[in-house]
Design a protein around this motif. Structure first.
Motif, PDB file in Angstrom:
ATOM      1  N   LEU A   7     -10.581  10.440  32.792  1.00 16.73           N
ATOM      2  CA  LEU A   7     -10.143   9.131  33.253  1.00 16.73           C
ATOM      3  C   LEU A   7      -8.735   8.882  32.734  1.00 16.73           C
ATOM      4  O   LEU A   7      -8.520   8.780  31.519  1.00 16.73           O
ATOM      5  N   TYR A  10      -7.477   6.601  29.498  1.00 13.12           N
ATOM      6  CA  TYR A  10      -8.580   6.413  28.552  1.00 13.12           C
ATOM      7  C   TYR A  10      -8.836   7.720  27.813  1.00 13.12           C
ATOM      8  O   TYR A  10      -9.152   8.741  28.424  1.00 13.12           O
ATOM      9  N   GLN A  15     -14.216   7.057  25.587  1.00 15.71           N
ATOM     10  CA  GLN A  15     -15.370   7.337  26.438  1.00 15.71           C
ATOM     11  C   GLN A  15     -16.586   7.811  25.647  1.00 15.71           C
ATOM     12  O   GLN A  15     -17.621   8.131  26.232  1.00 15.71           O
ATOM     13  N   THR A  29     -18.203   9.101  36.374  1.00 13.00           N
ATOM     14  CA  THR A  29     -17.409   8.833  35.177  1.00 13.00           C
ATOM     15  C   THR A  29     -18.283   8.138  34.138  1.00 13.00           C
ATOM     16  O   THR A  29     -19.343   7.579  34.453  1.00 13.00           O
ATOM     17  N   CYS A  85      -6.299  -0.717  35.233  1.00 12.79           N
ATOM     18  CA  CYS A  85      -7.513  -0.573  34.424  1.00 12.79           C
ATOM     19  C   CYS A  85      -8.581   0.145  35.245  1.00 12.79           C
ATOM     20  O   CYS A  85      -8.594   0.060  36.480  1.00 12.79           O
ATOM     21  N   ASP A  86      -9.497   0.822  34.564  1.00 10.74           N
ATOM     22  CA  ASP A  86     -10.620   1.379  35.296  1.00 10.74           C
ATOM     23  C   ASP A  86     -11.461   0.233  35.833  1.00 10.74           C
ATOM     24  O   ASP A  86     -11.955  -0.600  35.054  1.00 10.74           O
ATOM     25  N   THR A 312      -3.579  -0.466  29.999  1.00 11.29           N
ATOM     26  CA  THR A 312      -4.963  -0.326  29.541  1.00 11.29           C
ATOM     27  C   THR A 312      -5.028  -0.473  28.038  1.00 11.29           C
ATOM     28  O   THR A 312      -4.022  -0.336  27.324  1.00 11.29           O
TER      29      THR A 312
END
Length: 416
Positions: A7, A10, A15, A29, A85-86, A312
């Motif tokens: 990702l 990130y 994660q 993900t 952002c995710d 992020t």
């Protein structure tokens, strides 16, 4: 390290999960997995029976904590995506942000805080973290539940107040973690600046403000509690500014007046509402316009400060112009004054506080009888350790997971 898709923006540490685990469906993900876990949780479903502003079942289509969370998630997902952002991460934080709210909304929160004084108090945001990391069983390490076992970044994004009670000099009564949940809190905050929220948490917080300020007014109009004409009365407006000061303490009445004037000058502002199809369509358009206005202002102001590129985690802070925050505060004040402060509401809130206090006393006296198996086990673990605070916390956890109706039913069954 879990099997996961890379990702951008990130790190592998962001994660990570408290307990490593492989993905049963490769190709997803880590944050898609987190979103699925919250969406399928009992804690999220429970919010369908928990007060937002209008009590559930008071009329046919009230917003509940669940519908508010879904709407907040939609706003947050799109706003977060605009910054890079995710989107699954931000949506999950928004879905999770109210999981800790007990029966009867903020009124129940205050009553539970009183009942929980001997174990450190109660706060809905700290309870949300407790649900995500302990009370909603999905994964175990040994004999101990680790809750949904979400990633570090998702838990961080869902933490609106990343400090313990009294640790923040400006917000002493707001906090996001109980003392006995500090181990997982320290893990999820590794590398984070003290007391500083990550960018995704700031997006979640603004999406929450936008969603509830706009939708609470919409609900109040639908229910007939808000008369748009009253907002043009000088006397009514003065009273409104006094309420708005609770949401923006540093603002002057003139600033609130200017904020309300700006909103009322818009072509789409609902100057009247009679429930007709035309007025309902106009109100829905006003709702959309307000959400767009508040989100676009934050996006543009943040981009002016940080430029283009992905924002992020701790790379930026969300910028919301003061005049927009004041417009949001005025909308909150409208719902507060005309919906939450209705005459009959204080009698209802008083009764709800009594229900919570009596239910807490009854369950504490009966425990472990009267507790569901999850909370009975927590009570027995604390009892074996001679932990008075732990026993009370198990009782508080039990009450906090009830809906409005189940709290009333259990009170009727236990309190004579």
């Amino acid at each position: 390290m879990d099997d996961q898709q890379p990702l951008a923006g990130y790190s592998p540490a962001a994660q990570e999960r408290w307990v490593p685990e492989p993905d049963k469906r490769p190709g997803r993900t880590a944050f898609q997995r987190d979103r699925a876990r919250v969406l399928h949780s009992a804690a999220l479903r429970r919010l369908a029976g928990t007060t937002q502003v209008v009590t559930p079942l008071e009329h046919d289509f009230p917003r509940t904590r669940l519908t508010h969370s879904l709407e907040c998630a939609q706003v947050g997902r799109e706003l977060g995506a605009a910054f890079g952002c995710d989107p699954d991460l931000v949506e999950t934080a928004c879905l999770a942000h109210d999981l800790g709210h007990p029966p009867f909304g903020h009124n129940g929160e205050e009553a539970l805080d009183q009942a929980a004084r001997a174990c450190g108090g109660f706060e809905g945001n700290a309870q949300s973290l407790r649900i995500l990391t302990r009370l909603e069983p999905k994964r175990f390490t040994g004999t101990r539940s680790v809750g949904l076992n979400l990633t570090r970044a998702t838990l961080d994004a869902a933490t609106k107040y990343p400090w313990t009670r009294g640790a923040h000099p400006e917000l002493p009564h707001k906090y996001g973690v109980y003392t006995d949940d500090l181990p997982v809190f320290r893990w999820l905050r590794q590398g984070a600046p003290e007391h500083h929220r990550c960018f995704e948490a700031q997006v979640m917080d603004w999406a929450d403000d936008v969603a509830y300020s706009v939708h609470d007014v919409e609900d109040g109009l639908h229910a007939g509690h808000i008369d748009p004409a009253a907002l043009r009365s000088p006397v009514e407006r003065e009273g409104l500014y006094a309420v708005a000061a609770r949401y923006a303490p540093t603002a002057e009445p003139l600033e609130f007046a200017e904020a309300l004037d700006r909103l009322q000058s818009q072509e789409w502002w609902p100057h009247a509402y009679d429930g007709s199809a035309r007025d309902r369509a106009r109100l829905k358009d006003a709702t959309s316009q307000l959400i767009g206005r508040f989100c676009n202002a934050a996006e543009q102001a943040t981009r002016r400060r940080y430029g283009i590129g992905q924002l992020t985690r701790y790379k930026a802070d969300l910028v919301v112009p003061r005049e927009v925050r004041l417009e949001c505060a005025v909308l909150k004040a409208v719902a507060d004054r005309y919906v939450m402060q209705r005459g009959e509401q204080e009698a209802l809130r008083s009764r709800q506080r009594v229900v919570i206090a009596e239910l807490a006393a009854a369950l504490a006296g009966l425990a472990p009888r009267g507790l569901d198996p999850v909370f009975r086990a927590l009570w027995e673990e604390a009892d074996a350790a001679g932990d008075d605070a732990g026993r009370l916390r198990a009782v508080i956890d039990q009450i906090a997971t009830l809906t409005d109706s189940s709290a009333l039913a259990r009170h009727r069954a236990l309190v004579r």
